[in-house]
Design a protein around this motif. Structure first.
Motif, mmCIF file in Angstrom:
data_model
loop_
_atom_site.group_PDB
_atom_site.id
_atom_site.type_symbol
_atom_site.label_atom_id
_atom_site.label_comp_id
_atom_site.label_asym_id
_atom_site.label_seq_id
_atom_site.Cartn_x
_atom_site.Cartn_y
_atom_site.Cartn_z
ATOM 1 N N ASN A 1 0.805 -1.226 0.000
ATOM 2 C CA ASN A 1 0.000 0.000 0.000
ATOM 3 C C ASN A 1 0.836 1.273 0.000
ATOM 4 O O ASN A 1 0.462 2.265 -0.634
ATOM 5 N N ALA A 2 1.962 1.258 0.715
ATOM 6 C CA ALA A 2 2.732 2.490 0.889
ATOM 7 C C ALA A 2 3.885 2.624 -0.093
ATOM 8 O O ALA A 2 4.415 3.718 -0.267
ATOM 9 N N ILE A 3 4.264 1.532 -0.768
ATOM 10 C CA ILE A 3 5.421 1.601 -1.670
ATOM 11 C C ILE A 3 5.070 1.133 -3.085
ATOM 12 O O ILE A 3 5.227 1.875 -4.057
ATOM 13 N N VAL A 4 4.549 -0.085 -3.207
ATOM 14 C CA VAL A 4 4.291 -0.630 -4.547
ATOM 15 C C VAL A 4 3.121 0.082 -5.232
ATOM 16 O O VAL A 4 3.185 0.396 -6.424
ATOM 17 N N GLY A 5 2.048 0.368 -4.485
ATOM 18 C CA GLY A 5 0.909 1.075 -5.074
ATOM 19 C C GLY A 5 1.283 2.463 -5.571
ATOM 20 O O GLY A 5 1.049 2.799 -6.745
ATOM 21 N N PRO A 6 1.901 3.313 -4.718
ATOM 22 C CA PRO A 6 2.347 4.619 -5.188
ATOM 23 C C PRO A 6 3.354 4.539 -6.340
ATOM 24 O O PRO A 6 3.374 5.397 -7.209
ATOM 25 N N LEU A 7 4.201 3.500 -6.353
ATOM 26 C CA LEU A 7 5.148 3.336 -7.459
ATOM 27 C C LEU A 7 4.395 3.157 -8.776
ATOM 28 O O LEU A 7 4.787 3.715 -9.810
ATOM 29 N N LYS A 8 3.306 2.397 -8.754
ATOM 30 C CA LYS A 8 2.510 2.225 -9.976
ATOM 31 C C LYS A 8 1.996 3.574 -10.469
ATOM 32 O O LYS A 8 2.037 3.861 -11.679
#
Length: 284
Positions: free
Chosen positions: A108-115
């Protein structure tokens, strides 16, 4: 003499038995202590193994691009390099936040924002090519990254039981390894984003449905950010809300606003400078 000898022998047996019992007790105590130490060491090792940060795995974009016009090459190369930078930053965050958050913290805090960042960057690549050649379609499918083994376990596990501070009341109970908790602690706050609709030119009828859909998406993104502010009260350091919520929201808004401008630009003059409306601030 015989009775005296018998008493002596009985006393000798009792003393020897007592000494043996003391020695046996000492052995049991020592064994228990060693067992406890071994167990503690094993548990500590298991905790360290669980806290492996892992890495993100993102599809390569360059191999899916068509021939790049000379006029677009510098911009495309710059954004391809930015994609690499974004991956490196995400991997660094995975290392820096080992032990933070619940089971889905890394997602939620790293992979989602990276997308969201990759969507905006890939969109800029497609737009640059599309200025002087056919705009490539479907590149957004390359924006989604996955977590390699290790990050999933590390995201939800505290580094070690002794290093986990008590979570403040009202915070996220899963955020056991997050030291400090000095950022988003007292009140959730809200995001404050500039309105986009008033800055748009006349919208062609052919673009209206797409523009309306993306304007609604901007509202949805704000609502989701506000919900995350509520859900993550007590998490992170002083800049947690800015880095994990407000910053990624800007990236989402850039991509959405870009789609609005592109939709209008298909049949009318493409509005310029709308990206300045992407940045939101944090109300407290």
């Amino acid at each position: 003499m015989s009775r005296a000898l018998q008493k002596y022998n009985k006393r000798r047996v009792a003393i020897i038995g007592g000494v043996a019992a003391v020695a046996l007790s000492g052995a049991v105590i020592a064994g228990s202590a060693l067992a406890g130490e071994t167990s503690k060491s094993t548990n500590s090792q298991a905790a360290r193994t669980k806290a492996a940060p892992g890495t993100v795995n993102c599809p390569a974009v360059a191999p899916s691009l068509p021939a790049i016009p000379a006029s677009a090459k510098a911009e495309v190369d710059r954004n391809l390099a930015l994609l690499d930078t974004q991956i490196a930053e995400a991997n660094k965050r995975l290392v820096d936040t080992v032990g933070q958050g619940g089971a889905n913290f890394a997602q939620n805090a790293i992979v989602g924002p990276l997308k969201d960042k990759r969507v905006a960057t890939i969109n800029r690549i497609a737009t640059a090519i599309g200025r002087t050649a056919a705009k490539p379609q479907g590149l957004d499918s390359l924006a989604t990254c996955t977590l390699n083994a290790g990050a999933a376990a590390g995201g939800g596990a505290a580094a070690s039981p002794s290093a986990a501070p008590t979570q403040p009341a009202g915070g996220n109970a899963g955020n056991a390894g997050n030291a400090g908790n000095t950022g988003n602690t007292n009140a959730a706050g809200t995001v404050n984003c500039p309105a986009v609709a008033p800055s748009l030119p006349a919208i062609p009828a052919s673009a209206k449905a797409e523009v309306d859909r993306n304007l609604a998406l901007l509202d949805t993104q704000i609502a989701e950010a506000n919900k995350r502010l509520v859900d993550t009260v007590g998490q992170g350091g002083a800049n947690f809300a800015q880095n994990a919520i407000v910053g990624p929201l800007k990236d989402k808004r850039v991509a959405t606003i870009n789609r609005i401008a592109t939709a209008i630009g298909r049949t009318a003059a493409k509005p310029q400078g709308l990206d300045s409306l992407a940045t939101c601030t944090l109300n407290k």
